[in-house]
Motif scaffolding. Sequence first.
Motif, PDB file in Angstrom:
ATOM      1  N   LEU A 196       0.836  -1.204   0.000  1.00 47.17           N
ATOM      2  CA  LEU A 196       0.000   0.000   0.000  1.00 47.17           C
ATOM      3  C   LEU A 196       0.871   1.254   0.000  1.00 47.17           C
ATOM      4  CD1 LEU A 196      -2.707  -1.115   2.582  1.00 47.17           C
ATOM      5  CD2 LEU A 196      -3.023  -0.840   0.112  1.00 47.17           C
ATOM      6  N   ALA A 197       1.970   1.218   0.762  1.00 48.94           N
ATOM      7  CA  ALA A 197       2.870   2.370   0.815  1.00 48.94           C
ATOM      8  C   ALA A 197       3.478   2.659  -0.556  1.00 48.94           C
ATOM      9  CB  ALA A 197       3.972   2.119   1.838  1.00 48.94           C
ATOM     10  N   LEU A 198       3.843   1.603  -1.292  1.00 46.71           N
ATOM     11  CA  LEU A 198       4.383   1.807  -2.640  1.00 46.71           C
ATOM     12  C   LEU A 198       3.344   2.433  -3.558  1.00 46.71           C
ATOM     13  CD1 LEU A 198       6.549  -1.351  -3.404  1.00 46.71           C
ATOM     14  CD2 LEU A 198       7.307   1.016  -3.263  1.00 46.71           C
TER      15      LEU A 198
ATOM     16  N   PHE B  21       5.615   8.972   2.268  1.00 46.64           N
ATOM     17  CA  PHE B  21       6.344   7.704   2.269  1.00 46.64           C
ATOM     18  C   PHE B  21       7.810   7.865   1.846  1.00 46.64           C
ATOM     19  CE2 PHE B  21       2.000   5.967   2.304  1.00 46.64           C
ATOM     20  CZ  PHE B  21       2.147   5.150   3.417  1.00 46.64           C
ATOM     21  N   ILE B  22       8.121   8.926   1.141  1.00 46.37           N
ATOM     22  CA  ILE B  22       9.545   9.167   0.859  1.00 46.37           C
ATOM     23  C   ILE B  22      10.257   9.481   2.161  1.00 46.37           C
ATOM     24  CG2 ILE B  22      10.372  11.495   0.326  1.00 46.37           C
ATOM     25  CD1 ILE B  22      11.015  10.217  -2.373  1.00 46.37           C
ATOM     26  N   GLY B  23       9.593  10.249   3.031  1.00 42.81           N
ATOM     27  CA  GLY B  23      10.167  10.552   4.346  1.00 42.81           C
ATOM     28  C   GLY B  23      10.264   9.312   5.215  1.00 42.81           C
ATOM     29  N   ILE B  24       9.221   8.486   5.177  1.00 44.22           N
ATOM     30  CA  ILE B  24       9.201   7.267   5.984  1.00 44.22           C
ATOM     31  C   ILE B  24      10.276   6.293   5.526  1.00 44.22           C
ATOM     32  CG2 ILE B  24       7.841   5.151   6.343  1.00 44.22           C
ATOM     33  CD1 ILE B  24       5.420   6.993   6.769  1.00 44.22           C
ATOM     34  N   TYR B  25      10.473   6.162   4.222  1.00 42.32           N
ATOM     35  CA  TYR B  25      11.499   5.238   3.743  1.00 42.32           C
ATOM     36  C   TYR B  25      12.906   5.764   4.018  1.00 42.32           C
ATOM     37  CZ  TYR B  25       8.246   1.898   1.803  1.00 42.32           C
ATOM     38  OH  TYR B  25       7.278   0.948   1.681  1.00 42.32           O
ATOM     39  N   ALA B  26      13.060   7.062   4.121  1.00 40.91           N
ATOM     40  CA  ALA B  26      14.362   7.616   4.535  1.00 40.91           C
ATOM     41  C   ALA B  26      14.646   7.233   5.987  1.00 40.91           C
ATOM     42  CB  ALA B  26      14.360   9.137   4.376  1.00 40.91           C
ATOM     43  N   ILE B  27      13.607   7.272   6.817  1.00 31.30           N
ATOM     44  CA  ILE B  27      13.757   6.871   8.216  1.00 31.30           C
ATOM     45  C   ILE B  27      14.078   5.380   8.312  1.00 31.30           C
ATOM     46  CG2 ILE B  27      12.532   6.587  10.413  1.00 31.30           C
ATOM     47  CD1 ILE B  27      10.927   9.121   9.671  1.00 31.30           C
TER      48      ILE B  27
ATOM     49  N   VAL C 176       1.496   4.295  10.417  1.00 29.42           N
ATOM     50  CA  VAL C 176       1.427   5.752  10.649  1.00 29.42           C
ATOM     51  C   VAL C 176       1.336   6.491   9.318  1.00 29.42           C
ATOM     52  CG1 VAL C 176       2.727   7.760  11.464  1.00 29.42           C
ATOM     53  CG2 VAL C 176       2.590   5.707  12.882  1.00 29.42           C
ATOM     54  N   GLY C 177       2.152   6.085   8.353  1.00 25.11           N
ATOM     55  CA  GLY C 177       2.123   6.713   7.036  1.00 25.11           C
ATOM     56  C   GLY C 177       0.780   6.539   6.345  1.00 25.11           C
ATOM     57  N   LEU C 178       0.202   5.349   6.452  1.00 24.22           N
ATOM     58  CA  LEU C 178      -1.104   5.098   5.829  1.00 24.22           C
ATOM     59  C   LEU C 178      -2.196   5.935   6.495  1.00 24.22           C
ATOM     60  CD1 LEU C 178      -0.846   1.215   5.371  1.00 24.22           C
ATOM     61  CD2 LEU C 178      -0.738   2.954   3.575  1.00 24.22           C
ATOM     62  N   LEU C 179      -2.096   6.101   7.810  1.00 21.29           N
ATOM     63  CA  LEU C 179      -3.083   6.937   8.517  1.00 21.29           C
ATOM     64  C   LEU C 179      -2.931   8.402   8.113  1.00 21.29           C
ATOM     65  CD1 LEU C 179      -2.974   5.357  12.103  1.00 21.29           C
ATOM     66  CD2 LEU C 179      -4.854   5.242  10.452  1.00 21.29           C
ATOM     67  N   MET C 180      -1.692   8.851   7.961  1.00 27.92           N
ATOM     68  CA  MET C 180      -1.465  10.232   7.515  1.00 27.92           C
ATOM     69  C   MET C 180      -2.049  10.433   6.121  1.00 27.92           C
ATOM     70  SD  MET C 180       2.453  10.779   8.868  1.00 27.92           S
ATOM     71  CE  MET C 180       2.634  12.380   8.074  1.00 27.92           C
TER      72      MET C 180
ATOM     73  N   PRO D 200       0.606  11.333  -0.089  1.00 30.90           N
ATOM     74  CA  PRO D 200       1.196   9.998   0.119  1.00 30.90           C
ATOM     75  C   PRO D 200       2.629   9.867  -0.383  1.00 30.90           C
ATOM     76  CG  PRO D 200      -0.413   9.950  -1.674  1.00 30.90           C
ATOM     77  CD  PRO D 200      -0.559  11.293  -1.003  1.00 30.90           C
ATOM     78  N   GLY D 201       2.930  10.519  -1.514  1.00 34.85           N
ATOM     79  CA  GLY D 201       4.270  10.402  -2.072  1.00 34.85           C
ATOM     80  C   GLY D 201       5.323  10.969  -1.143  1.00 34.85           C
ATOM     81  N   TYR D 202       5.127  12.224  -0.702  1.00 33.62           N
ATOM     82  CA  TYR D 202       6.099  12.862   0.177  1.00 33.62           C
ATOM     83  C   TYR D 202       6.128  12.188   1.553  1.00 33.62           C
ATOM     84  CZ  TYR D 202       6.084  16.472  -3.415  1.00 33.62           C
ATOM     85  OH  TYR D 202       6.181  17.133  -4.611  1.00 33.62           O
TER      86      TYR D 202
END
Length: 326
Positions: A11-13, A161-167, A146-150, A157-159
């Motif tokens: 889903l994140a992708l 999950f880019i932040g989440i994948y950096a983390i 958390v990303g999906l809820l945001m 969603p793009g920005y």
Amino acid sequence: MDTGTHVVMGLALGGLATLDPVVANHSITATSVVIGTLVGSQAPDIDTVLKLRNNAIYIRNHRGVTHSIPAVLLWPIGIIAILYPLFPEANLLHLWIWTFIAVFLHVFVDIFNAYGTQALRPFSSKWVALGVINTFDPFIFSIHVVGLLMWAFGAHPGYTFIGIYAIIFSYYIIRFQVQRKIRCRVKEMIPNATQIIIAPTMKFHEWRIAVISESRFFVGRSSKFNVNILDEFERVPIPENEVIEAAKKDKNISAFLSFSPIYRWELDEYDEHYEVRFIDLRYRSNGHYPFVAVVQLDLNYSIINSYTGWIFSEAKLRKKLDILSN
């Protein structure tokens, strides 16, 4: 990784794909991409159905051919062959790109587990297992949720999950550093170690340790960089006799030996049968080693019954063997 984590990653992708202008500006392509990434993130684990047959087949094949290089290339084609007729107006190229990324990411993240994959097939059947991330990692799963809820509450969603994948990328680096530090501690304690296996648990500071030296096996645990050796076994070569040779031909024993890199063995002789047991030393839990392979043979070395898998008590193992013999 576990099924739940692969689902949220898929889903994140789909959300990350909104950074692709072709996806972002075409609703049908966007819908098909989300479905493609979700299905692609699950497809390699279709071999889980092998568990319905028996554990031996599952152990030999899970994360094998379905996680190989040819499979990574073929899964997206198969998924699109089913999906594209349902969304004929979708951009085929970008649907394939994001579905491929989902399949590739599934196999890639599985490499970091202790179980690993045969991701290098057909060039090598070696199991690639870096052992820095547990099959279920609470942090990785939670940050995806958390990303999906945001996303659900209106964040881009793009920005997001880019932040989440950096983390997550930083988290992986930290895990490698922690594992390396523990490995150095183990080498200091057991300088003659020839192989050190350090496997994660669901707890960030808890790691399982199994060590092979020239003459002994060591099993331990690390908590907050403190390494404790809990068990120590003499490393006794497997004897070459008729009982052992007959036992190795059993499908459950053969599957276990093809998978486990560190184990000890036991051979017991009873009035009417022999029993051979192989015990994986990587998964010590509450003083017990639950991952085993056991075979019982009659006095003529014919197999009576056998089992391989996870057993958390001797009583349950005996019950399992009694059921198989009936």
